[in-house]
Motif scaffolding. Structure first.
Motif, PDB file in Angstrom:
ATOM      1  N   ARG A  77       0.684  -1.057   0.023  1.00  0.00           N
ATOM      2  CA  ARG A  77       0.121   0.122  -0.118  1.00  0.00           C
ATOM      3  C   ARG A  77       0.655   1.105   0.155  1.00  0.00           C
ATOM      4  NH1 ARG A  77      -4.511   0.100  -2.160  1.00  0.00           N
ATOM      5  NH2 ARG A  77      -5.668   1.493  -0.847  1.00  0.00           N
ATOM      6  N   TRP A 133      -2.777  -1.763  -5.373  1.00  0.00           N
ATOM      7  CA  TRP A 133      -3.946  -1.865  -5.216  1.00  0.00           C
ATOM      8  C   TRP A 133      -4.053  -3.434  -4.583  1.00  0.00           C
ATOM      9  CZ3 TRP A 133      -8.722  -0.505  -4.112  1.00  0.00           C
ATOM     10  CH2 TRP A 133      -9.835  -1.492  -4.189  1.00  0.00           C
ATOM     11  N   TYR A 149     -13.421   2.964 -11.260  1.00  0.00           N
ATOM     12  CA  TYR A 149     -12.046   2.080 -11.612  1.00  0.00           C
ATOM     13  C   TYR A 149     -12.645   0.767 -11.935  1.00  0.00           C
ATOM     14  CZ  TYR A 149      -9.422   6.146  -9.614  1.00  0.00           C
ATOM     15  OH  TYR A 149      -8.809   7.352  -9.587  1.00  0.00           O
ATOM     16  N   ASN A 178     -13.473   9.032  -0.072  1.00  0.00           N
ATOM     17  CA  ASN A 178     -12.448   8.212  -0.466  1.00  0.00           C
ATOM     18  C   ASN A 178     -11.495   8.901  -1.198  1.00  0.00           C
ATOM     19  OD1 ASN A 178     -11.220   5.772  -1.443  1.00  0.00           O
ATOM     20  ND2 ASN A 178     -13.170   5.038  -2.492  1.00  0.00           N
ATOM     21  N   THR A 201      -9.099   7.679  -2.627  1.00  0.00           N
ATOM     22  CA  THR A 201      -8.685   6.914  -3.829  1.00  0.00           C
ATOM     23  C   THR A 201      -8.863   7.708  -5.039  1.00  0.00           C
ATOM     24  OG1 THR A 201      -9.211   4.718  -2.872  1.00  0.00           O
ATOM     25  CG2 THR A 201      -8.934   4.735  -5.365  1.00  0.00           C
ATOM     26  N   TYR A 202      -9.862   8.376  -4.987  1.00  0.00           N
ATOM     27  CA  TYR A 202     -10.216   9.540  -6.229  1.00  0.00           C
ATOM     28  C   TYR A 202      -9.371  10.561  -6.227  1.00  0.00           C
ATOM     29  CZ  TYR A 202     -14.735   6.961  -5.883  1.00  0.00           C
ATOM     30  OH  TYR A 202     -15.555   5.706  -6.003  1.00  0.00           O
ATOM     31  N   ALA A 215      -3.476   6.132  -2.271  1.00  0.00           N
ATOM     32  CA  ALA A 215      -3.665   4.724  -1.678  1.00  0.00           C
ATOM     33  C   ALA A 215      -3.779   4.846   0.012  1.00  0.00           C
ATOM     34  CB  ALA A 215      -2.476   3.558  -2.115  1.00  0.00           C
ATOM     35  N   SER A 226      -2.268   8.098   3.911  1.00  0.00           N
ATOM     36  CA  SER A 226      -2.374   8.173   2.654  1.00  0.00           C
ATOM     37  C   SER A 226      -0.981   8.100   1.955  1.00  0.00           C
ATOM     38  CB  SER A 226      -3.030   9.500   1.985  1.00  0.00           C
ATOM     39  OG  SER A 226      -4.602   9.389   2.718  1.00  0.00           O
ATOM     40  N   GLY A 267      -0.504   6.993  -5.016  1.00  0.00           N
ATOM     41  CA  GLY A 267      -1.148   5.684  -5.627  1.00  0.00           C
ATOM     42  C   GLY A 267      -0.450   5.588  -7.230  1.00  0.00           C
TER      43      GLY A 267
END
Length: 267
Positions: A64, A69, A78, A149, A151-152, A156, A162, A165
């Motif tokens: 991570r 992922w 995604y 979230n 992730t957007y 990650a 955080s 990613g």
């Protein structure tokens, strides 16, 4: 591979006059030496299991941190290809709409009603075992999770931390900041609300007769007068139209319960 489980198992067998005997190894719980041998072997087995678990956790954390992922349900917007998140253009457009419409509406409830009225659903995806998971209508909890979230943002997240990613971002930082400024403002308004000081003796006790969900206290003011209610959590999450009960007057239901309690005391 747990000493605690083994101790409880032996205790249960002793209560019923039974013992554990291995025909291929010298294990016999009827003797002190047999129990000692089993305890030693189980200690090593438990140590090996815990060591394997630590290695797996460390591997996941390291992956991570590298922005990889690590499986599970992919977020809306995604798809997963070769263990990497790649943008699904159609879903990404819906994600952007969720963020931008929330900026205009300022309410997850209004946003939920609008998104569901247009026929949108949550992520549909195929598991690694080939099982199809179909999407479902949005509710407030799903929208709140989406709007939080990271992730957007192309990040990650692991245990609240955080990391950059390997996937591309769908939402820009300025839009993210605007959305969360609305959350902060709404939270401040809720803290200043007098709901916490309003009596609600049946809080945590009432359940909706229609759907079985818990009912939570709320109130409103009209012409300077306070009106208290207990409202179904299903109606809060999915909108008032989803529950035929929706809400009940607090004073009325509390009076009925109080009468019943008084009757029990007199009896």
């Amino acid at each position: 591979r747990s000493l605690a489980d083994f101790a409880r198992l032996v205790e249960t067998m002793d209560q019923h006059g039974a013992s554990f005997v291995s025909v291929t190894q010298q294990f016999n719980t009827t003797s002190s030496m047999g129990r000692l041998t089993l305890n030693i072997l189980l200690s090593f087995a438990q140590f090996e299991r815990e060591l394997s678990s630590e290695r797996i956790r460390d591997k996941i954390a390291a992956s991570r941190k590298r922005g990889m992922w690590m499986g599970g349900r992919p977020p809306l917007g995604y798809d997963v290809k070769d263990r990497e998140l790649v943008i699904n253009d159609a879903e990404a457009a819906l994600v952007k709409k969720v963020f931008t419409r929330f900026l205009s509406l300022g309410s997850t409830l209004l946003l939920m009603e609008e998104i569901n009225a247009e026929g949108h659903h949550t992520k549909s995806w195929m598991t690694q075992t080939g099982r199809f998971r179909e999407g479902r209508p949005f509710d407030k909890a799903v929208l709140y999770k989406m709007l939080n979230n990271r992730t957007y943002l192309g990040e990650a997240v692991h245990k609240g931390q955080s990391y950059p990613g390997r996937h591309k971002a769908i939402i820009d930082q300025p839009i993210w900041d605007d959305v969360h400024s609305i959350f902060a403002k709404n939270a401040s308004q809720r803290r200043n609300n007098t709901r916490s000081s309003t009596p609600a003796p049946l809080k945590g006790l009432l359940q909706c007769e229609s759907c079985g969900r818990a009912m939570t206290p709320t109130h409103t003011r009209r012409h300077g007068r306070l009106y208290r209610y207990y409202i179904c959590m299903g109606a809060i999450r999915k909108g008032a139209k989803s529950c035929p009960v929706r809400s009940v007057p607090a004073a009325q239901i509390e009076g009925l319960v109080l009468d019943q309690v008084r009757g029990l005391i007199r009896a």
